[in-house]
Design a protein around this motif. Sequence first.
Motif, mmCIF file in Angstrom:
data_model
loop_
_atom_site.group_PDB
_atom_site.id
_atom_site.type_symbol
_atom_site.label_atom_id
_atom_site.label_comp_id
_atom_site.label_asym_id
_atom_site.label_seq_id
_atom_site.Cartn_x
_atom_site.Cartn_y
_atom_site.Cartn_z
ATOM 1 N N PRO A 115 32.480 33.199 21.085
ATOM 2 C CA PRO A 115 31.444 33.110 20.047
ATOM 3 C C PRO A 115 32.003 33.055 18.629
ATOM 4 O O PRO A 115 33.138 33.439 18.371
ATOM 5 C CB PRO A 115 30.647 34.402 20.253
ATOM 6 C CG PRO A 115 31.636 35.356 20.824
ATOM 7 C CD PRO A 115 32.526 34.518 21.704
ATOM 8 N N VAL A 116 31.158 32.582 17.741
ATOM 9 C CA VAL A 116 31.435 32.647 16.312
ATOM 10 C C VAL A 116 30.911 34.000 15.843
ATOM 11 O O VAL A 116 29.767 34.351 16.124
ATOM 12 C CB VAL A 116 30.703 31.517 15.550
ATOM 13 C CG1 VAL A 116 30.914 31.658 14.049
ATOM 14 C CG2 VAL A 116 31.151 30.156 16.047
ATOM 15 N N ILE A 117 31.755 34.764 15.170
ATOM 16 C CA ILE A 117 31.326 36.046 14.629
ATOM 17 C C ILE A 117 31.171 35.877 13.119
ATOM 18 O O ILE A 117 32.106 35.497 12.432
ATOM 19 C CB ILE A 117 32.323 37.177 14.949
ATOM 20 C CG1 ILE A 117 32.559 37.267 16.463
ATOM 21 C CG2 ILE A 117 31.835 38.512 14.384
ATOM 22 C CD1 ILE A 117 31.322 37.497 17.309
ATOM 23 N N THR A 133 27.249 34.619 17.534
ATOM 24 C CA THR A 133 26.417 33.476 17.892
ATOM 25 C C THR A 133 27.256 32.395 18.560
ATOM 26 O O THR A 133 28.489 32.472 18.595
ATOM 27 C CB THR A 133 25.699 32.926 16.633
ATOM 28 O OG1 THR A 133 24.687 32.023 17.040
ATOM 29 C CG2 THR A 133 26.665 32.261 15.669
ATOM 30 N N SER A 134 26.594 31.386 19.058
ATOM 31 C CA SER A 134 27.293 30.262 19.687
ATOM 32 C C SER A 134 27.739 29.265 18.622
ATOM 33 O O SER A 134 27.211 29.242 17.510
ATOM 34 C CB SER A 134 26.362 29.560 20.682
ATOM 35 O OG SER A 134 25.313 28.903 19.980
ATOM 36 N N HIS A 135 28.693 28.421 18.985
ATOM 37 C CA HIS A 135 29.142 27.367 18.076
ATOM 38 C C HIS A 135 27.995 26.409 17.756
ATOM 39 O O HIS A 135 27.849 25.955 16.625
ATOM 40 C CB HIS A 135 30.329 26.608 18.678
ATOM 41 C CG HIS A 135 31.596 27.395 18.620
ATOM 42 N ND1 HIS A 135 31.937 28.324 19.582
ATOM 43 C CD2 HIS A 135 32.587 27.417 17.706
ATOM 44 C CE1 HIS A 135 33.093 28.880 19.253
ATOM 45 N NE2 HIS A 135 33.510 28.349 18.121
ATOM 46 N N LYS A 136 27.188 26.113 18.762
ATOM 47 C CA LYS A 136 26.054 25.210 18.578
ATOM 48 C C LYS A 136 25.061 25.799 17.560
ATOM 49 O O LYS A 136 24.618 25.106 16.647
ATOM 50 C CB LYS A 136 25.356 24.963 19.919
ATOM 51 C CG LYS A 136 24.191 24.028 19.853
ATOM 52 C CD LYS A 136 23.578 23.839 21.232
ATOM 53 C CE LYS A 136 22.348 22.962 21.172
ATOM 54 N NZ LYS A 136 21.708 22.828 22.486
ATOM 55 N N ALA A 137 24.725 27.067 17.713
ATOM 56 C CA ALA A 137 23.777 27.711 16.791
ATOM 57 C C ALA A 137 24.372 27.825 15.394
ATOM 58 O O ALA A 137 23.658 27.713 14.394
ATOM 59 C CB ALA A 137 23.368 29.085 17.310
#
Length: 182
Positions: free
Chosen positions: A142-144, A101-105
């Motif tokens: 992305p953040v995993i 996902t994104s850092h924002k999400a």
Amino acid sequence: MDYTKLSKEISYALRHAPWEYELELDEEGFVPVEQLIHALNESGEYKETITKDDILHIIETSEKKRHELKGSRIRALYGHTVPSHIRKEPVVPPDILYHGTSHKAYEIIKNGGLKPMSRQYVHLSTDTDTAVRVGKRRDKKPVILMVDAKRAYADGVIFYGSGYEKVILADHVPAEYLNIYL
């Protein structure tokens, strides 16, 4: 707008890797066109916002007629390498799953868990490579997330088969089962 590039990406998404775009093909291979447009715009690959008119232009001007639009749904007409029917049967998940996902999400996910948002299900990957590919559609780094699927399943979270071995679906994964992997 580079319609050739867009047409190729739509074909790739609908024929070969719907899970990378978090798309769910129905039994006839269709997805909601708005879901596809949302996924394409999320990628950040295009300078202009993609609209339904862009999709119509591709369909109407294509000599090979690669895509079909019926009402509010779109599908690739041929060349699929994935099952066209996504089964939503409950399954016992692997012990660990991943989500890119994104850092924002992530700022929202860390409190509310994983939710399907504009899709029917949360898409989870059985391997980190797939999670990274999906995550890069929204964020270059992305953040995993690592999902403790074994514990979530034991606590009553229901997981579903997707029709593709590397993707497991869920209605919702509470934040308590999530940890940052990368």
